[in-house]
Write an enzyme that holds these catalytic residues in place. Structure first.
Site, PDB file in Angstrom:
ATOM      1  CB  SER A 211      -0.943   0.157   1.201  1.00  0.00           C
ATOM      2  OG  SER A 211      -1.526   1.307   1.376  1.00  0.00           O
TER       3      SER A 211
ATOM      4  CE1 TYR B  49      -3.337  -2.054   5.140  1.00  0.00           C
ATOM      5  CE2 TYR B  49      -2.880   0.330   4.629  1.00  0.00           C
ATOM      6  CZ  TYR B  49      -3.366  -0.879   4.292  1.00  0.00           C
ATOM      7  OH  TYR B  49      -3.707  -1.148   2.875  1.00  0.00           O
TER       8      TYR B  49
HETATM    9  N1  LIG Z   1      -8.957  -0.658  -1.099  1.00  0.00           N
HETATM   10  C1  LIG Z   1      -8.035   0.269  -1.011  1.00  0.00           C
HETATM   11  O1  LIG Z   1      -8.025   1.134  -1.017  1.00  0.00           O
HETATM   12  C2  LIG Z   1      -6.460  -0.252  -0.640  1.00  0.00           C
HETATM   13  C3  LIG Z   1      -5.378   0.439  -0.836  1.00  0.00           C
HETATM   14  C4  LIG Z   1      -4.072   0.271  -0.763  1.00  0.00           C
HETATM   15  C5  LIG Z   1      -4.014  -1.271  -0.714  1.00  0.00           C
HETATM   16  N2  LIG Z   1      -5.005  -1.960  -0.564  1.00  0.00           N
HETATM   17  C6  LIG Z   1      -4.558  -3.506  -0.236  1.00  0.00           C
HETATM   18  O2  LIG Z   1      -5.202  -4.195  -1.197  1.00  0.00           O
HETATM   19  C7  LIG Z   1      -5.362  -5.604  -0.378  1.00  0.00           C
HETATM   20  C8  LIG Z   1      -6.770  -6.017  -0.689  1.00  0.00           C
HETATM   21  O3  LIG Z   1      -7.731  -5.031  -0.239  1.00  0.00           O
HETATM   22  P1  LIG Z   1      -9.190  -4.505  -0.745  1.00  0.00           P
HETATM   23  O4  LIG Z   1      -9.421  -3.390  -0.175  1.00  0.00           O
HETATM   24  O5  LIG Z   1      -9.402  -5.054  -2.258  1.00  0.00           O
HETATM   25  O6  LIG Z   1     -10.195  -5.569  -0.092  1.00  0.00           O
HETATM   26  P2  LIG Z   1     -10.612  -6.012   1.293  1.00  0.00           P
HETATM   27  O7  LIG Z   1     -11.960  -5.325   1.433  1.00  0.00           O
HETATM   28  O8  LIG Z   1      -9.650  -5.779   2.349  1.00  0.00           O
HETATM   29  O9  LIG Z   1     -10.751  -7.557   1.167  1.00  0.00           O
HETATM   30  C9  LIG Z   1      -9.872  -8.408   0.864  1.00  0.00           C
HETATM   31  C10 LIG Z   1      -9.950  -9.890   0.790  1.00  0.00           C
HETATM   32  O10 LIG Z   1      -9.522 -10.499   1.631  1.00  0.00           O
HETATM   33  C11 LIG Z   1     -10.279 -11.335   2.400  1.00  0.00           C
HETATM   34  N3  LIG Z   1      -9.911 -11.508   3.858  1.00  0.00           N
HETATM   35  C12 LIG Z   1      -9.753 -10.454   4.509  1.00  0.00           C
HETATM   36  N4  LIG Z   1      -9.244 -10.545   5.892  1.00  0.00           N
HETATM   37  C13 LIG Z   1      -9.071 -12.047   5.454  1.00  0.00           C
HETATM   38  C14 LIG Z   1      -8.503 -13.113   6.591  1.00  0.00           C
HETATM   39  N5  LIG Z   1      -8.018 -12.993   7.817  1.00  0.00           N
HETATM   40  N6  LIG Z   1      -8.149 -14.625   5.908  1.00  0.00           N
HETATM   41  C15 LIG Z   1      -8.891 -14.738   4.780  1.00  0.00           C
HETATM   42  N7  LIG Z   1      -9.172 -13.833   4.019  1.00  0.00           N
HETATM   43  C16 LIG Z   1      -9.473 -12.573   4.399  1.00  0.00           C
HETATM   44  C17 LIG Z   1     -11.680 -10.753   2.263  1.00  0.00           C
HETATM   45  O11 LIG Z   1     -12.983 -11.717   2.182  1.00  0.00           O
HETATM   46  P3  LIG Z   1     -13.461 -12.122   3.751  1.00  0.00           P
HETATM   47  O12 LIG Z   1     -13.889 -10.825   4.554  1.00  0.00           O
HETATM   48  O13 LIG Z   1     -14.547 -12.821   3.447  1.00  0.00           O
HETATM   49  O14 LIG Z   1     -12.496 -12.586   4.776  1.00  0.00           O
HETATM   50  C18 LIG Z   1     -11.494 -10.420   0.844  1.00  0.00           C
HETATM   51  O15 LIG Z   1     -11.740 -11.335   0.006  1.00  0.00           O
HETATM   52  C19 LIG Z   1      -5.175  -5.478   1.028  1.00  0.00           C
HETATM   53  O16 LIG Z   1      -3.727  -5.910   1.189  1.00  0.00           O
HETATM   54  C20 LIG Z   1      -5.100  -4.026   1.221  1.00  0.00           C
HETATM   55  O17 LIG Z   1      -4.218  -3.576   2.129  1.00  0.00           O
HETATM   56  C21 LIG Z   1      -6.131  -1.644  -0.508  1.00  0.00           C
END
Ligand SMILES: NC(=O)c1ccc[n+]([C@@H]2O[C@H](COP(=O)([O-])OP(=O)(O)OC[C@H]3O[C@@H](n4cnc5c(N)ncnc54)[C@H](OP(=O)(O)O)[C@@H]3O)[C@@H](O)[C@H]2O)c1
Length: 255
Positions: free
Chosen positions: A139, A154
């Protein structure tokens, strides 16, 4: 450009929603057989069905990546189902619910240790794969020092993850394994972090929406395209990189 991915085998954590789900669908559209996990069973089944609709083999399991035994069992099953592995995309982050020391321990587990454990399982298997790649979703919080209070642990964990990716790249490059990180900026999708912020913290959401030079938040599909390219043989000379995908949110020259 042919990414050379047809028939390759991938494992993705957190593939049911947001960036992970977009990665699953982008890989499946390229003909990649895959295994994914998430905690929610319904989301896992939906993502598996969406991948299979592209005509690939897809497998899924509901589990918490912080559960070492469950991860080891799933990794072994998924590797057997796919007949080996060529790509691993370690995508999960889980927001801490604790405060103080307990929050830091929770963040260490959720945003660093589970990635390290997956890498330790995956590297030996990937080294037997075809043009293998390991990729971590980090991130831009890793380089930001003005983070919202909920992200105080984080950012440091994501910074550590990028350093770890670089170390793995150095150690395994000669054996043919590429290791990279992708650092998204704010990414909007329905039901995601920024959708929740839009409702619960509209002022913060409005301020963040103005940060990217492109004038908007990113989409999971935009991140997925870069992730799939970096994981593919088409990116054969890219390793040890952290690719920032933030629409110009962080305003520095990346020497
Ligand atoms: N969205 C943003 O703005 C953003 C920005 C920078 C970086 N990121 C990074 O991108 C990645 C994905 O984030 P996202 O925002 O797209 O999605 P998210 O809403 O964080 O969900 C991610 C996925 O991971 C699963 N998950 C969460 N905790 C889990 C656990 N403990 N065990 C197994 N599965 C788990 C969720 O399903 P369940 O809840 O059903 O488990 C979902 O399929 C992360 O590493 C995040 O830090 C996101």
């Amino acid at each position: 450009m042919d990414l050379g991915l047809k028939g390759r085998r991938a494992l993705i954590t957190g593939g049911s929603r947001g960036i992970g789900r977009a990665i699953v669908e982008t890989l499946a559209a390229e003909g990649v057989n895959l295994a994914l996990c998430a905690r929610g069973e319904a989301g896992v089944q939906e993502a598996v069905a969406a991948a299979r609709a592209h005509g690939v083999q897809a497998y899924g399991q509901a589990l918490d990546v912080r559960d070492r035994d469950a991860m080891e069992a799933w990794f072994s099953t998924a590797t057997q189902q796919l007949g080996g592995l060529d790509m691993v995309i370690s995508n999960v982050s889980t927001r801490p619910t604790e405060r103080g020391d307990a929050m830091w321990r929770e963040a260490l587990e959720a945003d660093l240790l589970q990635h390290v454990r997956l890498a330790e399982l995956a590297v030996p298997v990937l080294l037997t794969g075809q043009e293998p790649s390991l990729l971590f979703i980090a991130s831009i919080a890793s380089v930001m020092t003005q983070l919202p209070p909920a992200e105080v642990a984080y950012g440091p964990m994501k910074a550590a993850l990028i350093n770890y990716a670089g170390q793995l790249a150095s150690r395994n490059g000669a054996a043919g394994l590429r290791v990279n990180a992708v650092s998204p900026g704010p990414v909007f999708f329905e039901g995601g972090e920024w959708d929740r912020m839009r409702v619960s913290k509209p002022a913060l959401y409005a301020a963040v929406s103005k940060l990217p030079a492109l004038g908007r938040l990113g989409t999971p599909e935009e991140v997925a395209k870069a992730v799939v390219f970096l994981s593919s043989p088409a990116a054969s000379y890219i390793t040890g990189s952290n690719v920032r995908m933030d629409g110009g949110t962080i305003k520095t020259a990346n020497f």
